[in-house]
Motif scaffolding. Sequence first.
Motif, mmCIF file in Angstrom:
data_model
loop_
_atom_site.group_PDB
_atom_site.id
_atom_site.type_symbol
_atom_site.label_atom_id
_atom_site.label_comp_id
_atom_site.label_asym_id
_atom_site.label_seq_id
_atom_site.Cartn_x
_atom_site.Cartn_y
_atom_site.Cartn_z
ATOM 1 N N THR A 9 -4.020 -0.992 7.474
ATOM 2 C CA THR A 9 -4.326 -0.704 6.079
ATOM 3 C C THR A 9 -3.660 0.583 5.632
ATOM 4 O O THR A 9 -3.101 0.653 4.537
ATOM 5 C CB THR A 9 -5.848 -0.607 5.875
ATOM 6 N N LYS A 10 -3.691 1.600 6.458
ATOM 7 C CA LYS A 10 -3.067 2.872 6.107
ATOM 8 C C LYS A 10 -1.562 2.701 5.954
ATOM 9 O O LYS A 10 -0.960 3.215 5.027
ATOM 10 C CB LYS A 10 -3.377 3.918 7.170
ATOM 11 N N PHE A 11 -0.937 1.956 6.851
ATOM 12 C CA PHE A 11 0.502 1.720 6.769
ATOM 13 C C PHE A 11 0.849 0.957 5.495
ATOM 14 O O PHE A 11 1.792 1.307 4.789
ATOM 15 C CB PHE A 11 0.992 0.953 7.997
ATOM 16 N N ASN A 12 0.085 -0.091 5.178
ATOM 17 C CA ASN A 12 0.352 -0.883 3.980
ATOM 18 C C ASN A 12 0.165 -0.061 2.717
ATOM 19 O O ASN A 12 0.955 -0.182 1.777
ATOM 20 C CB ASN A 12 -0.548 -2.116 3.941
ATOM 21 N N SER A 13 -0.848 0.764 2.668
ATOM 22 C CA SER A 13 -1.072 1.565 1.466
ATOM 23 C C SER A 13 -0.003 2.638 1.316
ATOM 24 O O SER A 13 0.440 2.917 0.200
ATOM 25 C CB SER A 13 -2.457 2.198 1.489
ATOM 26 N N ASN A 14 0.448 3.225 2.412
ATOM 27 C CA ASN A 14 1.531 4.208 2.330
ATOM 28 C C ASN A 14 2.832 3.550 1.895
ATOM 29 O O ASN A 14 3.579 4.104 1.086
ATOM 30 C CB ASN A 14 1.733 4.908 3.670
#
Length: 58
Positions: A9-14
């Motif tokens: 999720t963090k990778f996708n949002s970044n």
Amino acid sequence: MEYSYSKVTKFNSNLFSFRFSFFSTGIAYLLYFYLKKNVGPTRTVSVTLLVPIFGMIF
């Protein structure tokens, strides 16, 4: 191999934030060069103030 949901999720949002900011800044610069060519540099100076605004809106 197990993936952590929070890391994905963090990778996708970044990644989304990077693409979104790159796209909106690109629009502002295209507008800047279009106006510089068609209106002239004196009137186009005001567009440099719009670049951060477009970056925040889009």
